[in-house]
Design a protein around this motif. Structure first.
Motif, mmCIF file in Angstrom:
data_model
loop_
_atom_site.group_PDB
_atom_site.id
_atom_site.type_symbol
_atom_site.label_atom_id
_atom_site.label_comp_id
_atom_site.label_asym_id
_atom_site.label_seq_id
_atom_site.Cartn_x
_atom_site.Cartn_y
_atom_site.Cartn_z
ATOM 1 N N PHE A 27 33.047 -21.443 62.655
ATOM 2 C CA PHE A 27 33.834 -20.205 62.684
ATOM 3 C C PHE A 27 32.917 -19.001 62.890
ATOM 4 O O PHE A 27 33.225 -18.090 63.666
ATOM 5 N N ALA A 28 31.779 -18.991 62.227
ATOM 6 C CA ALA A 28 30.824 -17.881 62.382
ATOM 7 C C ALA A 28 30.288 -17.811 63.808
ATOM 8 O O ALA A 28 30.153 -16.727 64.377
ATOM 9 N N PHE A 29 29.982 -18.959 64.417
ATOM 10 C CA PHE A 29 29.496 -18.954 65.798
ATOM 11 C C PHE A 29 30.576 -18.489 66.764
ATOM 12 O O PHE A 29 30.291 -17.793 67.726
ATOM 13 N N SER A 30 31.809 -18.865 66.545
ATOM 14 C CA SER A 30 32.870 -18.459 67.463
ATOM 15 C C SER A 30 33.079 -16.951 67.432
ATOM 16 O O SER A 30 33.492 -16.358 68.419
ATOM 17 N N GLN A 31 32.818 -16.302 66.323
ATOM 18 C CA GLN A 31 32.957 -14.855 66.229
ATOM 19 C C GLN A 31 31.826 -14.142 66.963
ATOM 20 O O GLN A 31 31.972 -13.014 67.386
ATOM 21 N N ALA A 32 30.659 -14.767 67.090
ATOM 22 C CA ALA A 32 29.485 -14.128 67.673
ATOM 23 C C ALA A 32 29.321 -14.410 69.159
ATOM 24 O O ALA A 32 28.492 -13.786 69.808
ATOM 25 N N VAL A 33 30.097 -15.308 69.728
ATOM 26 C CA VAL A 33 29.931 -15.683 71.124
ATOM 27 C C VAL A 33 30.557 -14.631 72.030
ATOM 28 O O VAL A 33 31.685 -14.201 71.809
ATOM 29 N N ALA A 34 29.809 -14.198 73.029
ATOM 30 C CA ALA A 34 30.321 -13.272 74.041
ATOM 31 C C ALA A 34 30.015 -13.904 75.391
ATOM 32 O O ALA A 34 28.856 -14.011 75.780
ATOM 33 N N TYR A 35 31.033 -14.350 76.089
ATOM 34 C CA TYR A 35 30.844 -15.010 77.372
ATOM 35 C C TYR A 35 30.483 -13.994 78.443
ATOM 36 O O TYR A 35 30.869 -12.840 78.378
ATOM 37 N N PHE A 36 29.754 -14.481 79.445
ATOM 38 C CA PHE A 36 29.276 -13.624 80.528
ATOM 39 C C PHE A 36 30.227 -13.683 81.714
ATOM 40 O O PHE A 36 30.660 -14.761 82.113
ATOM 41 N N TYR A 37 30.556 -12.524 82.262
ATOM 42 C CA TYR A 37 31.396 -12.426 83.447
ATOM 43 C C TYR A 37 30.798 -11.400 84.398
ATOM 44 O O TYR A 37 30.152 -10.452 83.968
ATOM 45 N N VAL A 38 31.055 -11.584 85.677
ATOM 46 C CA VAL A 38 30.788 -10.545 86.673
ATOM 47 C C VAL A 38 32.150 -9.981 87.065
ATOM 48 O O VAL A 38 33.182 -10.634 86.852
ATOM 49 N N PRO A 39 32.190 -8.772 87.627
ATOM 50 C CA PRO A 39 33.491 -8.154 87.930
ATOM 51 C C PRO A 39 34.410 -9.035 88.788
ATOM 52 O O PRO A 39 35.624 -9.029 88.591
ATOM 53 N N GLY A 40 33.863 -9.789 89.724
ATOM 54 C CA GLY A 40 34.694 -10.640 90.568
ATOM 55 C C GLY A 40 35.376 -11.766 89.813
ATOM 56 O O GLY A 40 36.412 -12.280 90.241
ATOM 57 N N ASP A 41 34.836 -12.165 88.679
ATOM 58 C CA ASP A 41 35.409 -13.256 87.884
ATOM 59 C C ASP A 41 36.489 -12.775 86.927
ATOM 60 O O ASP A 41 37.277 -13.584 86.425
ATOM 61 N N LEU A 42 36.558 -11.503 86.647
ATOM 62 C CA LEU A 42 37.462 -11.013 85.607
ATOM 63 C C LEU A 42 38.934 -11.206 85.954
ATOM 64 O O LEU A 42 39.746 -11.454 85.071
ATOM 65 N N ALA A 43 39.297 -11.077 87.234
ATOM 66 C CA ALA A 43 40.695 -11.246 87.616
ATOM 67 C C ALA A 43 41.169 -12.659 87.333
ATOM 68 O O ALA A 43 42.313 -12.874 86.926
ATOM 69 N N LYS A 44 40.288 -13.641 87.506
ATOM 70 C CA LYS A 44 40.653 -15.038 87.270
ATOM 71 C C LYS A 44 40.600 -15.402 85.789
ATOM 72 O O LYS A 44 41.230 -16.351 85.364
ATOM 73 N N ALA A 45 39.827 -14.653 85.005
ATOM 74 C CA ALA A 45 39.588 -15.028 83.616
ATOM 75 C C ALA A 45 40.802 -14.796 82.729
ATOM 76 O O ALA A 45 41.042 -15.567 81.794
#
Length: 150
Positions: A27-45
């Motif tokens: 649970f602690a790790f899931s709160q700290a994870v920030a996935y990486f995206y580039v602007p072109g990927d955000l529409a699909k995410a």
């Protein structure tokens, strides 16, 4: 309680304790994870508002605007998409237009503006964050000799 029942109770208690510890760590790790995206990927995410992510790309030339105080707005682009970013704080000394950047933060509800609380920039002339360089290279963006990733 027989000796066998006592032993089973101790083993069961230990297993329960370990499972609770593993759950708390996950649970602690899931709160700290920030996935990486580039602007072109955000529409699909399809991210939910408030989801913490790392946004990487190039600072679009001509988009840097300093507001009142320490608030700065700029656009992050990967040439397939562009995301407006707002940041309040002191930018790294080497932050410039046309250079690689990674901003960490979240989108607000019903807003296309990414609100960053951390901005990371390159630290020398040839460095670009590996995540940014890999994504830009995969999308066919010319990096202008910055393929020498350290």
């Amino acid at each position: 309680m027989t000796r066998k029942q006592k032993r089973l109770a101790i083993i069961g208690g230990g297993v329960s304790f370990l499972m609770a510890a593993v759950f708390l760590v996950m649970f602690a790790f899931s709160q700290a994870v920030a996935y990486f995206y580039v602007p072109g990927d955000l529409a699909k995410a399809g991210l939910a508002p408030g989801t913490r992510i790392r946004l990487g790309g190039l600072v679009e030339s001509g988009s840097l605007k300093r507001g009142g105080g320490r608030t700065v707005t700029f656009n992050v682009t990967d040439t397939l998409g562009t995301v407006p970013v707002t940041y309040t704080g002191i930018l790294p000394d080497l932050f410039r237009e046309g250079q690689g950047v990674v901003a960490e933060g979240a989108f607000l509800a019903d807003s296309p503006v990414f609100v960053a609380d951390t901005v990371l920039a390159k630290h020398d002339e040839t460095y670009m964050p590996k995540d940014v360089a890999d994504r830009l290279k995969a999308q066919g963006v010319a990096l202008g000799g910055k393929e020498n990733i350290q």
